[in-house]
Write an enzyme that holds these catalytic residues in place. Structure first.
Site, mmCIF file in Angstrom:
data_model
loop_
_atom_site.group_PDB
_atom_site.id
_atom_site.type_symbol
_atom_site.label_atom_id
_atom_site.label_comp_id
_atom_site.label_asym_id
_atom_site.label_seq_id
_atom_site.Cartn_x
_atom_site.Cartn_y
_atom_site.Cartn_z
ATOM 1 N N SER A 10 19.875 -9.490 9.398
ATOM 2 C CA SER A 10 18.991 -8.325 9.270
ATOM 3 C C SER A 10 17.568 -8.624 9.717
ATOM 4 C CB SER A 10 18.995 -7.829 7.825
ATOM 5 O OG SER A 10 18.849 -8.912 6.930
ATOM 6 N N ASN A 87 23.778 -18.542 8.837
ATOM 7 C CA ASN A 87 22.311 -18.538 8.810
ATOM 8 C C ASN A 87 21.740 -18.044 7.483
ATOM 9 O OD1 ASN A 87 19.450 -18.010 10.085
ATOM 10 N ND2 ASN A 87 20.148 -16.042 9.274
ATOM 11 N N TYR A 152 16.421 -26.391 -2.869
ATOM 12 C CA TYR A 152 16.547 -25.984 -1.462
ATOM 13 C C TYR A 152 16.972 -27.191 -0.615
ATOM 14 C CZ TYR A 152 15.288 -24.072 3.138
ATOM 15 O OH TYR A 152 15.307 -23.640 4.452
HETATM 16 P P1 NAP Z 1 14.511 -14.711 6.085
HETATM 17 O O1 NAP Z 1 13.621 -14.091 7.111
HETATM 18 O O2 NAP Z 1 14.085 -14.742 4.660
HETATM 19 O O3 NAP Z 1 15.949 -14.003 6.193
HETATM 20 C C1 NAP Z 1 16.982 -14.406 5.343
HETATM 21 C C2 NAP Z 1 18.269 -13.688 5.742
HETATM 22 O O4 NAP Z 1 19.323 -14.137 4.868
HETATM 23 C C3 NAP Z 1 18.182 -12.184 5.576
HETATM 24 O O5 NAP Z 1 18.900 -11.583 6.622
HETATM 25 C C4 NAP Z 1 18.870 -11.930 4.238
HETATM 26 O O6 NAP Z 1 19.479 -10.652 4.143
HETATM 27 C C5 NAP Z 1 19.937 -13.002 4.277
HETATM 28 N N1 NAP Z 1 20.465 -13.373 2.957
HETATM 29 C C6 NAP Z 1 19.795 -13.923 1.909
HETATM 30 N N2 NAP Z 1 20.642 -14.134 0.881
HETATM 31 C C7 NAP Z 1 21.865 -13.710 1.290
HETATM 32 C C8 NAP Z 1 23.143 -13.662 0.695
HETATM 33 N N3 NAP Z 1 23.364 -14.106 -0.561
HETATM 34 N N4 NAP Z 1 24.166 -13.160 1.405
HETATM 35 C C9 NAP Z 1 23.979 -12.708 2.670
HETATM 36 N N5 NAP Z 1 22.798 -12.725 3.298
HETATM 37 C C10 NAP Z 1 21.758 -13.219 2.611
HETATM 38 O O7 NAP Z 1 14.833 -16.217 6.444
HETATM 39 P P2 NAP Z 1 14.749 -17.050 7.818
HETATM 40 O O8 NAP Z 1 13.466 -17.769 7.838
HETATM 41 O O9 NAP Z 1 15.161 -16.222 8.961
HETATM 42 O O10 NAP Z 1 15.855 -18.152 7.488
HETATM 43 C C11 NAP Z 1 17.163 -18.140 8.030
HETATM 44 C C12 NAP Z 1 17.809 -19.479 7.758
HETATM 45 O O11 NAP Z 1 17.016 -20.518 8.350
HETATM 46 C C13 NAP Z 1 17.909 -19.821 6.269
HETATM 47 O O12 NAP Z 1 19.126 -20.468 6.016
HETATM 48 C C14 NAP Z 1 16.739 -20.770 6.068
HETATM 49 O O13 NAP Z 1 16.940 -21.637 4.981
HETATM 50 C C15 NAP Z 1 16.726 -21.504 7.389
HETATM 51 N N6 NAP Z 1 15.430 -22.129 7.688
HETATM 52 C C16 NAP Z 1 14.294 -21.380 7.808
HETATM 53 C C17 NAP Z 1 13.088 -22.016 8.071
HETATM 54 C C18 NAP Z 1 11.799 -21.263 8.219
HETATM 55 O O14 NAP Z 1 10.735 -21.923 8.296
HETATM 56 N N7 NAP Z 1 11.785 -19.940 8.282
HETATM 57 C C19 NAP Z 1 13.054 -23.410 8.205
HETATM 58 C C20 NAP Z 1 14.219 -24.132 8.062
HETATM 59 C C21 NAP Z 1 15.410 -23.478 7.817
HETATM 60 P P3 NAP Z 1 18.635 -9.342 3.626
HETATM 61 O O15 NAP Z 1 17.589 -9.058 4.672
HETATM 62 O O16 NAP Z 1 19.657 -8.282 3.569
HETATM 63 O O17 NAP Z 1 18.031 -9.736 2.321
#
Ligand code: NAP
Length: 244
Positions: A10, A87, A152
């Site tokens: 999303s 993801n 985490y």
């Molecule tokens: P984000 O913008 O917060 O988006 C999180 C996504 O995960 C959203 O689409 C959310 O859906 C979905 N989600 C959360 N809980 C869920 C569940 N129980 N079931 C299904 N969907 C769920 O995060 P992001 O930064 O894009 O992160 C994506 C991935 O990259 C994560 O695994 C995160 O740990 C990893 N990551 C991110 C970073 C960073 O700096 N941003 C760094 C390292 C790793 P809704 O929108 O419907 O809530």
């Protein structure tokens, strides 16, 4: 036409991955938990912009029946599940001794059990097809650990272990499993981080900027492509040199 399932599509990194897969001609299933409108709008953009089929579906990855249903939608509509991008994830900044039982369970349930649930559901189809690629989104904190993010970091380290073991088990079935460890990426996940902390994180990143969701999506697209046909069980850092 090949089919990709992207969880957490999303917004943020997952949305960029869904776009990258559509650009490469995949039909896409966009999983989400809360943001129905965003996921449905993105599905429309993919259909109109790239001429692929795209379906947004609510599925909490921490619940195995919902993960099964997400993968089944791909098979029922398109007859195949070629790519799974695990993801979906959550984060939280909290002193170790303040983490509650519920917060621990939610973190592990979403970030690690979610990967297990979706991968198990997809692997059943991929093994039958003798073809497939799973890409798990871990984190550099899963490699080196982050203070005040023990739950985490533990969940993301678990994803690395799962990736390596599953890669060994599925390789004879021609299913590849890899993992990306992003550095600091500009998404909603950073929204609670103060500007001062963001500046120091940029300073700590040798390339001197935050990563973008597209930086990660480009690496995902590579790992899913035929160009990565001999790559499995690997942990690819996409972090601007933060962790080397
Ligand atoms: P984000 O913008 O917060 O988006 C999180 C996504 O995960 C959203 O689409 C959310 O859906 C979905 N989600 C959360 N809980 C869920 C569940 N129980 N079931 C299904 N969907 C769920 O995060 P992001 O930064 O894009 O992160 C994506 C991935 O990259 C994560 O695994 C995160 O740990 C990893 N990551 C991110 C970073 C960073 O700096 N941003 C760094 C390292 C790793 P809704 O929108 O419907 O809530």
């Amino acid at each position: 036409m090949k089919t990709a399932v992207v969880t957490g599509a999303s917004r943020g990194i997952g949305a960029a991955c869904a776009v990258a897969m559509a650009k490469n001609g995949y039909n896409v299933i966009l999983g989400y938990k809360e943001n129905k409108e965003k996921a449905e709008n993105l599905a429309k953009v993919l259909i109109e912009g790239y001429g692929v089929a795209a379906i947004a579906m609510r599925a909490d990855v921490s619940v195995s029946s919902q993960a099964d249903a997400l993968i089944d939608i791909a098979y029922k509509n398109f007859g195949r599940v070629d790519v799974l991008v695990n993801n979906a994830g959550i984060s939280q900044f909290k002193l170790f001794t303040d983490i509650t039982d519920e917060e621990w369970q939610e973190m592990i349930g979403t970030n690690l059990t979610g990967v297990f649930n979706c991968s198990r559901a997809a692997a059943r189809y991929m093994i039958n097809a003798k073809s497939g690629s799973i890409v798990n989104i871990s984190s550099m904190w899963g490699q080196v650990g982050a203070s005040c993010e023990v739950h985490y970091s533990a969940s993301k380290a678990g994803v690395i272990g799962l990736t390596k073991a599953l890669a060994k088990e599925l390789a004879p079935s021609n299913v590849r499993v890899n993992c990306i460890c992003p550095g600091v990426i500009k998404t909603d996940m950073l929204s609670w981080v103060e500007d001062e902390t963001i500046s120091s994180l940029i300073e700590e990143t040798p390339i001197g900027r935050l990563g973008t969701p597209k930086d990660i999506a480009d690496a995902v697209a590579f790992l899913c492509s035929d160009s990565a046909g001999f790559v499995t069980g690997q942990v690819l850092g996409v972090n601007g040199g933060f962790v080397i």
